[in-house]
Design a protein around this motif. Structure first.
Motif, mmCIF file in Angstrom:
data_model
loop_
_atom_site.group_PDB
_atom_site.id
_atom_site.type_symbol
_atom_site.label_atom_id
_atom_site.label_comp_id
_atom_site.label_asym_id
_atom_site.label_seq_id
_atom_site.Cartn_x
_atom_site.Cartn_y
_atom_site.Cartn_z
ATOM 1 N N VAL A 5 0.868 -1.180 0.000
ATOM 2 C CA VAL A 5 0.000 0.000 0.000
ATOM 3 C C VAL A 5 0.902 1.226 0.000
ATOM 4 C CG1 VAL A 5 -1.778 1.238 1.299
ATOM 5 C CG2 VAL A 5 -1.744 -1.259 1.318
ATOM 6 N N TYR A 6 0.530 2.226 -0.787
ATOM 7 C CA TYR A 6 1.286 3.472 -0.854
ATOM 8 C C TYR A 6 0.462 4.575 -0.209
ATOM 9 C CZ TYR A 6 4.200 0.826 -3.988
ATOM 10 O OH TYR A 6 5.030 -0.140 -4.509
ATOM 11 N N LEU A 36 7.968 -0.335 4.399
ATOM 12 C CA LEU A 36 8.947 -0.924 3.491
ATOM 13 C C LEU A 36 9.951 0.109 2.981
ATOM 14 C CD1 LEU A 36 6.557 -3.122 1.302
ATOM 15 C CD2 LEU A 36 7.988 -3.861 3.229
ATOM 16 N N HIS A 37 9.461 1.235 2.501
ATOM 17 C CA HIS A 37 10.306 2.254 1.883
ATOM 18 C C HIS A 37 9.702 3.637 2.110
ATOM 19 C CE1 HIS A 37 12.396 -0.920 -0.267
ATOM 20 N NE2 HIS A 37 11.233 -1.369 -0.685
ATOM 21 N N ALA A 60 5.805 3.284 1.323
ATOM 22 C CA ALA A 60 5.280 1.986 0.898
ATOM 23 C C ALA A 60 5.139 1.134 2.144
ATOM 24 C CB ALA A 60 6.215 1.334 -0.106
ATOM 25 N N LEU A 61 3.967 0.548 2.320
ATOM 26 C CA LEU A 61 3.685 -0.298 3.479
ATOM 27 C C LEU A 61 3.364 -1.713 3.027
ATOM 28 C CD1 LEU A 61 1.093 2.011 5.328
ATOM 29 C CD2 LEU A 61 3.575 1.938 5.674
ATOM 30 N N GLU A 62 3.751 -2.674 3.832
ATOM 31 C CA GLU A 62 3.234 -4.024 3.685
ATOM 32 C C GLU A 62 2.088 -4.104 4.672
ATOM 33 O OE1 GLU A 62 4.551 -8.683 4.231
ATOM 34 O OE2 GLU A 62 6.071 -7.116 4.276
ATOM 35 N N CYS A 63 0.890 -4.384 4.169
ATOM 36 C CA CYS A 63 -0.302 -4.250 5.010
ATOM 37 C C CYS A 63 -1.164 -5.501 4.936
ATOM 38 C CB CYS A 63 -1.101 -3.024 4.551
ATOM 39 S SG CYS A 63 -2.552 -2.699 5.547
ATOM 40 N N GLY A 64 -1.499 -6.028 6.105
ATOM 41 C CA GLY A 64 -2.369 -7.190 6.201
ATOM 42 C C GLY A 64 -3.780 -6.830 6.653
ATOM 43 N N GLU A 130 9.470 7.833 -7.262
ATOM 44 C CA GLU A 130 10.728 7.396 -6.635
ATOM 45 C C GLU A 130 10.639 5.954 -6.146
ATOM 46 O OE1 GLU A 130 13.001 11.164 -4.564
ATOM 47 O OE2 GLU A 130 12.100 9.639 -3.309
ATOM 48 N N LEU A 131 9.508 5.613 -5.564
ATOM 49 C CA LEU A 131 9.351 4.289 -4.946
ATOM 50 C C LEU A 131 8.929 3.209 -5.928
ATOM 51 C CD1 LEU A 131 7.542 5.212 -1.607
ATOM 52 C CD2 LEU A 131 9.991 4.924 -2.027
#
Length: 174
Positions: A5-6, A36-37, A60-64, A130-131
């Motif tokens: 997810v951004y 993440l970034h 940037a996220l890692e999302c559950g 950028e990401l």
């Protein structure tokens, strides 16, 4: 199962960078979410009524979590960091927007993903490129880099960071 997810961050009241750092810290403490970034910081002219300039970034996220749950948490973070919603598009200590949700389109009364105005906003596209320059807009069918290339010039420029983490992205992707 986790998705990428951004989230766009912005601030134009008080110590702008401190507000972004506080929001990033809060994001890193959410269960089922990992940062993440982070993009670089960008200084931009405001959209809407006359007000101070914004400082923007994208993470940037890692999302559950499901999209609506993340939205509720983001709104609570905004409130905790002093955000008030008195004037539409008015000044704010912090603004957190879900810009993209990997592989998903969300269209309901309280949440639109991808963000409805994303393709018009250089202050969101510059850090997003950028990401993830090759990230494809699921509705418009173009990469974010292509969307950025189609935008007219806007008053957005990279800004030096004091406390914000250095941009963490692969320069091979740009």
């Amino acid at each position: 199962m986790s998705d990428t997810v951004y989230v766009g961050l912005g601030s134009n009241e008080g110590e702008r960078e401190n507000h972004l750092v506080a929001a990033l810290s809060a994001l890193s403490r959410i269960d089922a979410v990992a940062v993440l970034h982070c993009s670089s910081l960008f200084d931009s002219a405001p959209v809407g009524p006359p007000q101070p300039r914004f400082l923007n970034a994208v993470v940037a996220l890692e999302c559950g979590l499901p999209p609506q749950r993340l939205l509720c948490i983001l709104q609570q973070i905004e409130k905790d960091l002093g955000r008030t919603r008195e004037v539409r598009w008015g000044p704010r200590t912090i603004d957190l927007d879900i810009l993209f949700w990997e592989g998903q389109v969300v269209a309901d009364p309280t949440l639109q993903v991808p963000h409805l105005e994303l393709h018009k906003r250089r202050f969101a596209l510059e850090p997003l490129v950028e990401l993830a320059p090759h990230l494809r807009h699921p509705v418009l069918g173009m990469s974010v880099k292509e969307l950025l290339g189609k935008l007219a010039p806007q008053d957005v420029r990279r800004s030096e960071a004091t406390w914000w983490p250095e941009a963490s992205y692969s320069s091979n992707d740009t």
